[in-house]
Design a protein around this motif. Structure first.
Motif, mmCIF file in Angstrom:
data_model
loop_
_atom_site.group_PDB
_atom_site.id
_atom_site.type_symbol
_atom_site.label_atom_id
_atom_site.label_comp_id
_atom_site.label_asym_id
_atom_site.label_seq_id
_atom_site.Cartn_x
_atom_site.Cartn_y
_atom_site.Cartn_z
ATOM 1 N N LEU A 302 27.891 41.849 -6.223
ATOM 2 C CA LEU A 302 27.132 42.676 -5.285
ATOM 3 C C LEU A 302 27.594 42.482 -3.850
ATOM 4 O O LEU A 302 27.567 43.422 -3.047
ATOM 5 C CB LEU A 302 25.645 42.368 -5.410
ATOM 6 C CG LEU A 302 25.012 42.753 -6.754
ATOM 7 C CD1 LEU A 302 23.528 42.421 -6.771
ATOM 8 C CD2 LEU A 302 25.215 44.238 -7.037
ATOM 9 N N ALA A 336 19.342 44.261 -8.575
ATOM 10 C CA ALA A 336 20.572 44.639 -7.872
ATOM 11 C C ALA A 336 20.252 45.582 -6.715
ATOM 12 O O ALA A 336 20.874 45.498 -5.642
ATOM 13 C CB ALA A 336 21.549 45.287 -8.840
ATOM 14 N N LEU A 340 21.294 44.561 -2.951
ATOM 15 C CA LEU A 340 22.158 45.455 -2.168
ATOM 16 C C LEU A 340 21.469 45.916 -0.890
ATOM 17 O O LEU A 340 22.106 46.025 0.170
ATOM 18 C CB LEU A 340 22.558 46.666 -3.014
ATOM 19 C CG LEU A 340 23.660 46.430 -4.048
ATOM 20 C CD1 LEU A 340 23.859 47.670 -4.908
ATOM 21 C CD2 LEU A 340 24.974 46.048 -3.358
#
Length: 438
Positions: A302, A336, A340
Motif C-alpha cells: 500500500l 486497505a 490508503l
C-alpha cells in the motif's frame, strides 16, 4: 490429642494427690520418712506436669510463629519421643497442613477473581475511606491513562481535581467526568457502590468509556442524515437530468441558445449526481468479511501504491512491524481503503516540495492481543480547532476535498470492531493517526 492430655493430666493429679496425702499423713502421725517421700512425690508430679505443659506450649507457639511468617513447610520430629508426644506432634502438623491447604485455596481463588476482574471491559477501582486504592483492574488504569495507582490523589497528575470527581461521586448515581489527554478528550462515566469488608468501609467505582458511545451515536446520526439528503437530492436531480437529455435528443427542433442551456443543465445535474454518489459511500459500506492479513507485505504494497499515485518518491517512508510476522484479522479490502486514505493525507500534509519529509508506519501487538498501526508524518500539525472536526462528515480544509475520507475510515474501523484516533506531538512536530484493533 485432647484425650491423651486429659489422660496425662489425670495421672499427674492422682500422683500429686497421693504425694500430698502421704505428706499430710506423715505429718499427722509423726512419720517423717513418709512425709519426705510424700513431698518428693508431690514435687515430682508438679515438675512432670510443668514440663509436659511447657513442652506442648512451645510446640503450639512454634506452630503459630511459623504460620504467622507464612512458613507451612515445618514438621515436628517423630523419632525419639514417646507415643503420646508423637501423637501431639502429628496432630499439630496436621493442623498446619490444613491451614496451608486453606491458604493455598484462598490464594487460588483470589487469582481467579483477579483474572475475571482483568477480563471485563469495565474499569473497577476499590477505594477505602482514606483514599487508598484497595483493588484495581487493568481496564481502569487504561481508561485513566496511568500505569501505577495506589492513592486516589495520584489522579490529579492526569487532570487537576480529577480525584475530587471520584471522591464526590455518590453511591447509586451516575457521574460523568472529562479530561484532556494526548489522545484528545476522554469522557468517562462513574457509578459508585459501597460495601463493608472485614470491618473496613470500601467504595467500588465502576468506570466506563462513554466517548465511544457518543461517537457511535454521532456516526449513526450522520449516516441517517446523509441517507435522507442523498435520497432527496437524487430524487430531485434525476428527472431534471433525464428531461434535459431527452430534449437535447431533438436538437433540430430547438434553437442554439436553448440547446446550450439544456447542455449546462444536463452537465451540472450529472456532476451533482456523481458528487452525491461519493457521499453515498459513507452510508453503504459493505459488511466486513475478516480474514488473516500479513501486515508487513500488506503495508509495503500500500505504501508503494500511495507513492505512485502522486509525486512523493522523495518522501522517506519507514515501516516498522514487530514482530515481523504480525498477523491482523480483518477485512483486507476495507482496511486497505483506510490505510490508503491515511497515507494519502500524510503525503499531502508533507507536500511535494519538502525534501525532508518522513512517514513512519509502526505496527505492534500488546499483551492482550490488541494490534495498533500508527501513521506518523512530520508535516504541519493540525490546528486544535480543526482537529476536533476532522472526523465529522463533510468537514474539510482542502480546496478539492469532499470531507468524507476520514469519516469513511472511522466508519470502517467501527464496523471492524476497532477505532481510529488522532495524536499530535507538537514539540516533535509529528501528527499520528492510530488504528486500534481489539
Amino acid at each position: 490429642m485432647i484425650k491423651h492430655l486429659r489422660h496425662h493430666l489425670g495421672a499427674l493429679i492422682a500422683l500429686l494427690a497421693l504425694g500430698l496425702g502421704g505428706l499430710a499423713w506423715g505429718l499427722a502421725d509423726g512419720l517423717w520418712l513418709c512425709s519426705i517421700v510424700g513431698t518428693f512425690v508431690a514435687i515430682l508430679a508438679i515438675s512432670w506436669l510443668y514440663a509436659l505443659y511447657g513442652q506442648n506450649t512451645r510446640k503450639v507457639a512454634f506452630m503459630l510463629d511459623a504460620i504467622t511468617n507464612n512458613d507451612f513447610a515445618f514438621r515436628y520430629p517423630m523419632n525419639g519421643h514417646s507415643p503420646d508426644d508423637r501423637l501431639v506432634s502429628e496432630t499439630l502438623t496436621r493442623i498446619a497442613q490444613l491451614l496451608s491447604k486453606a491458604r493455598a485455596e484462598t490464594i487460588q481463588q483470589e487469582k481467579y477473581y483477579e483474572l475475571i476482574l482483568n477480563s471485563v471491559k469495565t474499569g473497577v477501582l476499590v477505594i477505602d475511606d482514606r483514599g487508598f486504592i484497595y483493588q484495581k483492574n487493568r481496564e481502569a488504569l487504561r481508561l485513566l491513562g496511568v500505569t501505577v495507582l495506589t492513592h486516589i490523589f495520584q489522579l490529579d497528575r492526569v487532570e487537576p481535581h480529577l480525584s475530587k470527581a471520584f471522591i464526590d461521586a455518590l453511591p447509586g448515581e451516575k457521574t460523568q467526568v472529562a479530561f484532556a489527554t494526548e489522545r484528545g478528550t476522554t469522557r468517562l462515566s462513574l457509578r459508585v457502590s459501597e460495601i463493608t469488608l472485614r470491618e473496613k468501609h470500601l467504595r467500588i467505582v465502576a468506570i466506563n468509556d462513554i466517548q465511544s458511545e457518543l461517537d457511535e451515536k454521532e456516526i449513526d446520526s450522520w449516516v441517517r442524515l446523509t441517507r435522507v439528503l442523498t435520497h432527496e437530492i437524487m430524487n430531485a436531480i434525476t428527472p431534471i437530468t433525464s428531461l434535459s437529455d431527452t430534449l437535447l435528443a431533438h436538437r433540430e427542433a430547438i434553437d442554439r441558445e436553448t440547446r446550450e442551456g439544456l447542455e449546462v443543465i444536463s452537465s451540472t445535474g450529472k456532476s451533482l449526481m456523481r458528487f452525491v454518489e461519493n457521499y453515498r459511500q459513507f452510508t453503504h459500506i459493505p459488511t466486513p468479511r475478516p480474514g488473516l492479513v500479513d501486515l508487513r507485505p500488506f503495508l509495503d504494497r500500500l505504501v508503494q501504491l500511495a507513492i505512485h499515485q502522486g509525486d512523493y518518491a522523495h518522501v522517506k517512508t519507514v515501516i516498522d512491524v514487530e514482530p515481523d510476522d504480525l498477523i491482523l484479522y480483518a477485512d483486507e479490502d476495507l482496511i486497505a481503503r483506510v490505510v490508503l486514505n491515511l497515507l494519502k493525507n500524510a503525503f499531502q500534509a508533507i507536500g511535494e516540495s519538502r525534501r525532508d519529509g518522513l512517514i513512519l508506519l509502526r505496527a505492534r501487538s500488546d499483551e492482550r492481543g490488541a494490534i495498533t498501526i500508527e501513521f506518523s508524518n512530520n508535516g504541519p500539525c493540525i490546528p486544535p480547532e480543526e482537529a476536533e472536526q476532522i472526523f465529522v462528515p463533510f468537514f474539510t480544509t482542502k480546496e478539492d476535498g469532499n470531507g468524507i475520507g476520514l469519516s469513511i475510515s472511522r466508519q470502517i474501523m467501527r464496523l471492524s470492531g476497532g477505532s481510529i484516533e488522532l495524536r499530535q506531538d507538537v514539540a516533535a512536530g509529528l501528527t499520528t493517526f492510530v488504528l486500534i484493533f481489539p
